[in-house]
Design a protein around this motif. Structure first.
Motif, PDB file in Angstrom:
ATOM      1  N   PRO A 150     -26.289  10.606 -30.592  1.00 18.57           N
ATOM      2  CA  PRO A 150     -26.457  10.776 -29.074  1.00 18.57           C
ATOM      3  C   PRO A 150     -25.042  10.897 -28.526  1.00 18.57           C
ATOM      4  CG  PRO A 150     -27.949   9.271 -30.022  1.00 18.57           C
ATOM      5  CD  PRO A 150     -27.303   9.666 -31.023  1.00 18.57           C
ATOM      6  N   ARG A 151     -24.882  11.654 -27.840  1.00 16.05           N
ATOM      7  CA  ARG A 151     -23.351  11.790 -27.063  1.00 16.05           C
ATOM      8  C   ARG A 151     -23.574  12.093 -25.818  1.00 16.05           C
ATOM      9  NH1 ARG A 151     -19.557   9.293 -29.083  1.00 16.05           N
ATOM     10  NH2 ARG A 151     -21.076   7.965 -29.243  1.00 16.05           N
ATOM     11  N   ARG A 152     -22.761  12.030 -24.750  1.00 13.50           N
ATOM     12  CA  ARG A 152     -22.722  12.160 -23.447  1.00 13.50           C
ATOM     13  C   ARG A 152     -22.764  13.742 -23.205  1.00 13.50           C
ATOM     14  NH1 ARG A 152     -19.591   9.852 -18.351  1.00 13.50           N
ATOM     15  NH2 ARG A 152     -20.546  10.947 -16.494  1.00 13.50           N
ATOM     16  N   VAL A 153     -23.741  14.486 -22.616  1.00 15.28           N
ATOM     17  CA  VAL A 153     -23.531  15.770 -22.312  1.00 15.28           C
ATOM     18  C   VAL A 153     -23.413  16.323 -20.947  1.00 15.28           C
ATOM     19  CG1 VAL A 153     -24.975  18.002 -22.821  1.00 15.28           C
ATOM     20  CG2 VAL A 153     -24.878  16.304 -24.280  1.00 15.28           C
ATOM     21  N   LEU A 154     -22.398  17.404 -20.634  1.00 13.53           N
ATOM     22  CA  LEU A 154     -22.357  17.703 -19.096  1.00 13.53           C
ATOM     23  C   LEU A 154     -22.686  19.240 -19.486  1.00 13.53           C
ATOM     24  CD1 LEU A 154     -18.879  16.483 -18.369  1.00 13.53           C
ATOM     25  CD2 LEU A 154     -21.014  15.550 -17.599  1.00 13.53           C
ATOM     26  N   VAL A 155     -23.535  19.826 -18.625  1.00 12.40           N
ATOM     27  CA  VAL A 155     -24.191  21.203 -18.536  1.00 12.40           C
ATOM     28  C   VAL A 155     -23.644  21.645 -17.494  1.00 12.40           C
ATOM     29  CG1 VAL A 155     -26.161  22.697 -18.653  1.00 12.40           C
ATOM     30  CG2 VAL A 155     -26.177  20.343 -19.824  1.00 12.40           C
ATOM     31  N   TRP A 156     -22.888  22.863 -17.575  1.00 12.10           N
ATOM     32  CA  TRP A 156     -22.561  23.856 -16.445  1.00 12.10           C
ATOM     33  C   TRP A 156     -23.544  25.153 -16.337  1.00 12.10           C
ATOM     34  CZ3 TRP A 156     -17.251  23.268 -14.535  1.00 12.10           C
ATOM     35  CH2 TRP A 156     -17.035  24.115 -13.352  1.00 12.10           C
ATOM     36  N   PRO A 157     -24.422  24.936 -15.421  1.00 11.25           N
ATOM     37  CA  PRO A 157     -25.552  25.971 -15.273  1.00 11.25           C
ATOM     38  C   PRO A 157     -24.746  27.462 -15.051  1.00 11.25           C
ATOM     39  CG  PRO A 157     -25.483  24.571 -13.420  1.00 11.25           C
ATOM     40  CD  PRO A 157     -24.591  24.057 -14.238  1.00 11.25           C
ATOM     41  N   VAL A 158     -25.336  28.415 -15.799  1.00 12.56           N
ATOM     42  CA  VAL A 158     -24.826  29.877 -15.542  1.00 12.56           C
ATOM     43  C   VAL A 158     -25.738  30.731 -15.752  1.00 12.56           C
ATOM     44  CG1 VAL A 158     -22.272  29.278 -16.205  1.00 12.56           C
ATOM     45  CG2 VAL A 158     -23.912  30.142 -18.030  1.00 12.56           C
ATOM     46  N   LYS A 159     -25.482  31.929 -15.395  1.00 16.11           N
ATOM     47  CA  LYS A 159     -26.488  33.178 -15.980  1.00 16.11           C
ATOM     48  C   LYS A 159     -25.924  33.464 -17.190  1.00 16.11           C
ATOM     49  CE  LYS A 159     -27.611  36.369 -12.837  1.00 16.11           C
ATOM     50  NZ  LYS A 159     -27.419  37.359 -11.858  1.00 16.11           N
ATOM     51  N   VAL A 160     -26.856  33.880 -18.165  1.00 16.56           N
ATOM     52  CA  VAL A 160     -26.499  34.426 -19.366  1.00 16.56           C
ATOM     53  C   VAL A 160     -26.960  35.602 -19.418  1.00 16.56           C
ATOM     54  CG1 VAL A 160     -26.664  32.029 -20.420  1.00 16.56           C
ATOM     55  CG2 VAL A 160     -28.839  33.516 -20.461  1.00 16.56           C
ATOM     56  N   GLN A 161     -27.272  36.455 -18.391  1.00 12.79           N
ATOM     57  CA  GLN A 161     -27.828  37.610 -18.531  1.00 12.79           C
ATOM     58  C   GLN A 161     -27.863  38.499 -17.331  1.00 12.79           C
ATOM     59  OE1 GLN A 161     -31.452  38.261 -20.807  1.00 12.79           O
ATOM     60  NE2 GLN A 161     -31.751  40.327 -20.175  1.00 12.79           N
ATOM     61  N   GLY A 162     -27.494  39.808 -17.241  1.00 11.47           N
ATOM     62  CA  GLY A 162     -27.379  40.215 -15.875  1.00 11.47           C
ATOM     63  C   GLY A 162     -26.181  40.316 -15.169  1.00 11.47           C
ATOM     64  N   GLU A 163     -26.145  40.982 -14.124  1.00  2.59           N
ATOM     65  CA  GLU A 163     -24.953  41.240 -13.327  1.00  2.59           C
ATOM     66  C   GLU A 163     -24.361  39.780 -12.873  1.00  2.59           C
ATOM     67  OE1 GLU A 163     -23.347  43.784  -9.275  1.00  2.59           O
ATOM     68  OE2 GLU A 163     -25.643  43.885 -10.001  1.00  2.59           O
ATOM     69  N   GLY A 164     -23.045  39.626 -12.812  1.00  4.88           N
ATOM     70  CA  GLY A 164     -22.573  38.439 -12.591  1.00  4.88           C
ATOM     71  C   GLY A 164     -22.489  37.407 -13.659  1.00  4.88           C
ATOM     72  N   SER A 165     -23.237  37.561 -14.690  1.00  9.67           N
ATOM     73  CA  SER A 165     -23.377  36.583 -15.459  1.00  9.67           C
ATOM     74  C   SER A 165     -22.070  36.182 -16.138  1.00  9.67           C
ATOM     75  CB  SER A 165     -24.506  36.763 -16.706  1.00  9.67           C
ATOM     76  OG  SER A 165     -24.215  38.057 -17.188  1.00  9.67           O
ATOM     77  N   ALA A 166     -21.261  37.368 -16.505  1.00 13.80           N
ATOM     78  CA  ALA A 166     -19.775  37.273 -17.219  1.00 13.80           C
ATOM     79  C   ALA A 166     -18.848  36.396 -16.528  1.00 13.80           C
ATOM     80  CB  ALA A 166     -19.490  38.619 -17.677  1.00 13.80           C
ATOM     81  N   GLU A 167     -18.799  36.894 -15.213  1.00 10.17           N
ATOM     82  CA  GLU A 167     -18.054  36.131 -14.392  1.00 10.17           C
ATOM     83  C   GLU A 167     -18.287  34.681 -14.264  1.00 10.17           C
ATOM     84  OE1 GLU A 167     -19.485  38.733 -13.648  1.00 10.17           O
ATOM     85  OE2 GLU A 167     -17.681  40.163 -13.588  1.00 10.17           O
ATOM     86  N   GLN A 168     -19.743  34.008 -14.345  1.00 14.50           N
ATOM     87  CA  GLN A 168     -19.864  32.691 -14.264  1.00 14.50           C
ATOM     88  C   GLN A 168     -19.832  32.074 -15.556  1.00 14.50           C
ATOM     89  OE1 GLN A 168     -24.073  32.206 -13.106  1.00 14.50           O
ATOM     90  NE2 GLN A 168     -24.090  33.340 -11.240  1.00 14.50           N
ATOM     91  N   VAL A 169     -19.920  32.717 -16.576  1.00 19.08           N
ATOM     92  CA  VAL A 169     -19.393  31.967 -17.937  1.00 19.08           C
ATOM     93  C   VAL A 169     -18.131  31.722 -17.782  1.00 19.08           C
ATOM     94  CG1 VAL A 169     -19.467  32.612 -20.371  1.00 19.08           C
ATOM     95  CG2 VAL A 169     -21.427  32.920 -19.094  1.00 19.08           C
TER      96      VAL A 169
END
Length: 540
Positions: free
Chosen positions: A169-188
């Motif tokens: 178990p470790r501390r996890v930080l999640v950065w929510p992004v779109k992984v498909q569709g228009e604008g997903s590349a910029e968010q990643v």
């Protein structure tokens, strides 16, 4: 009747009207269409930001244009030789009498085109050195904080969290992004750069390792991770990055630039942290081995100590000689103390015998003599110093007086030179003034002569006369004199008044109707044009 004669009475169109009519017909008939073809003649965006190229197949070609705003929003950019499906509006361009398609959306024509685009982009980025192994970082053995870039609603994040919970178990930080569709590349790309921008020791901890994860899918679904912006963001990351995009058979460009590639998101979690139970077993084994090593070392040191102890002589043998020397020194100590006391007493007596009253008087006398001698030497030194300073000041006074005299003489010479120069300049100024006055007098005299030569009075002196009317204007012809007109005649020696004779005006009146009207009109302006005031010196 021929067709040309049948259309003789048909309405005429201008070129602009015909072009606009064709434009409306094409736009109303077709509207929005989808066209599949290969991009030809694309050389990048124009200086205005618009893109101009053509779509072609094996037997036809159509011109295409993408406006600047649409091109900036496109997910797939046009490239030379790429087969695409274009959606847009069919229209015409009257300036060159051709039809074209205004593209509003662009997408690759199939998997083959996507793979070709991916291979071309891969070669380009590899040429820049983004895929070199020397650039890649080692993963931390046991990270404290793990950053995950993925969709918060998919199964990927749950798989990663479950695997981390099972392993370590470790501390996890999640950065929510779109992984498909228009604008997903910029968010990643923004998420990767955002994790790297977090300060160390800040309110939000900076991750020790990043996981970019997504589930499996088709090449079109995974295309966001082939975008150049995502690949460059992963290459610029200072935090070690694990790529976990798709399944083991799915390959994206981020896999080549990442520090580690995982076949699945679950495998990425396994790469990020070790197994905690295995660590406990390993630590226990290391502790057992450490304890056994310490025991063996301790037993070896004990055996070495026993062997060394057996080789050493007995304590009584080692201390026998030092003990004997101590006994000898203790026996001789009283005699040495007495001898030392007698020696100090003798030195004290010798020093005391020297300290008598006569010796003290002699020392005082010697000190007084030395003081007197020093006082005399000090006085001589003061007088000598004063004499040297007086001589020095006298020399400085002489030098100062001499320099003062020389400076005064130099100033007198300079004043004399300036006075001579001022006298020379004054003489030159006087001569220049006299010359200037002479030139001015000659100029005035010449001007007077020229004025006399040009004056009308010289003409009067030769016997001529100047005739003026009542207003003082000179008269140039007899026709200008009216009946019984009063005139003034100027001679060289004065002026006289006169009246025109009575029959002269009648003759003029008889001839007046015969003269054309136009000639009369031309005569009057001419009389007014040549009339000059008396003070301007007219020759008439």
């Amino acid at each position: 009747m021929p067709p040309a004669e049948q259309l003789h009475n048909a309405p005429e169109f201008t070129v602009s009207e015909l072009s606009q009519s064709l434009k409306r017909t094409v736009e109303d008939t077709y509207g929005h269409v989808r066209v599949r073809g290969e991009i030809s003649g694309f050389r990048g965006a124009h200086s205005s930001g618009h893109c101009y190229f053509a779509l072609k197949d094996e037997s036809a070609k159509i011109e295409a244009v993408i406006w600047k705003g649409v091109h900036g929003r496109m997910r797939f950019k046009p490239q030379e030789g790429l087969e695409v499906i274009a959606t847009g509006k069919l229209t015409t361009y009257p300036g060159s009498s051709k039809y074209q398609i205004v593209i509003e959306a662009l997408e690759p024509a199939g998997i083959g085109a996507l793979m070709a685009l991916m291979e071309e982009r891969k070669k380009k980025l590899a040429a820049e050195g983004l895929f070199d192994e020397a650039r890649k970082q080692l993963l931390p053995w046991l990270p404290e904080v793990i950053g995950v870039v993925t969709s918060p609603t998919g199964a990927v994040i749950r798989d990663i969290l479950h695997r981390l919970e099972d392993r370590f178990p470790r501390r996890v930080l999640v950065w929510p992004v779109k992984v498909q569709g228009e604008g997903s590349a910029e968010q990643v790309a923004a998420a990767i750069r955002g994790f790297n921008a977090l300060p160390e020791g800040g309110r939000i901890p900076r991750p020790d390792v990043l996981i970019v994860a997504r589930g499996g899918g088709s090449l079109e679904d995974l295309w966001s991770f082939n975008e150049e912006i995502v690949v460059r963001a992963a290459a610029e990351s200072m935090i070690p990055l694990i790529s976990a995009v798709g399944h083991e058979t799915d390959i994206t460009l981020i896999d080549f630039v990442a520090d580690k590639r995982a076949p699945t998101p679950t495998a990425a979690a396994e790469m990020a942290v070790p197994v905690r139970s295995e660590l406990f077993v390993e630590v226990a084994d290391l502790a057992r081995r450490t304890r056994a090593c310490w025991q063996r070392g301790h037993e070896n040191r004990r055996n070495e100590l026993r062997a060394a102890a057996r080789a050493l002589p007995a304590a009584s043998d080692l201390l026998a000689i030092p003990r004997q020397r101590l006994d000898s020194a203790g026996a001789s100590l009283p005699r040495c103390l007495k001898a030392n006391t007698h020696a100090h007493f003798r030195r004290f007596s010798a020093a005391g015998s020297k300290l008598t009253l006569r010796v003290l008087h002699g020392q005082i006398a010697q000190a007084g003599h030395r003081l007197t001698v020093c006082g005399e030497r000090l006085g001589l030194s003061a007088r000598s110093l004063l004499r040297r300073r007086r001589d020095r000041f006298a020399g400085l006074e002489v030098r100062l007086r001499a320099s003062k005299l020389s400076n005064a003489q130099a100033q007198r010479n300079a004043i004399a030179r300036q006075r001579e120069r001022a006298q020379r300049l004054s003489e030159r100024a006087g001569r220049a003034l006299v010359t200037l006055l002479q030139r001015l007098d000659a100029r005035v005299e010449n001007s007077g002569k020229l004025l006399s030569a040009l004056s009308y009075r010289g003409v009067l002196a030769r016997g001529f006369a100047l005739v003026r009317d009542d207003s003082g204007h000179p008269l140039h012809s007899a026709d200008a004199i009216g009946p019984s007109a009063r005139v003034e005649i100027e001679f060289a020696d004065g002026r006289v008044g006169a009246t025109a004779d009575a029959d002269r005006p009648a003759a003029v009146a008889r001839r007046a109707p015969v003269q054309p009207k136009a000639a009369a009109q031309e005569t009057k302006p001419a009389q007014r044009r040549v009339a000059k005031p008396v003070d301007q010196g007219s020759l008439f």
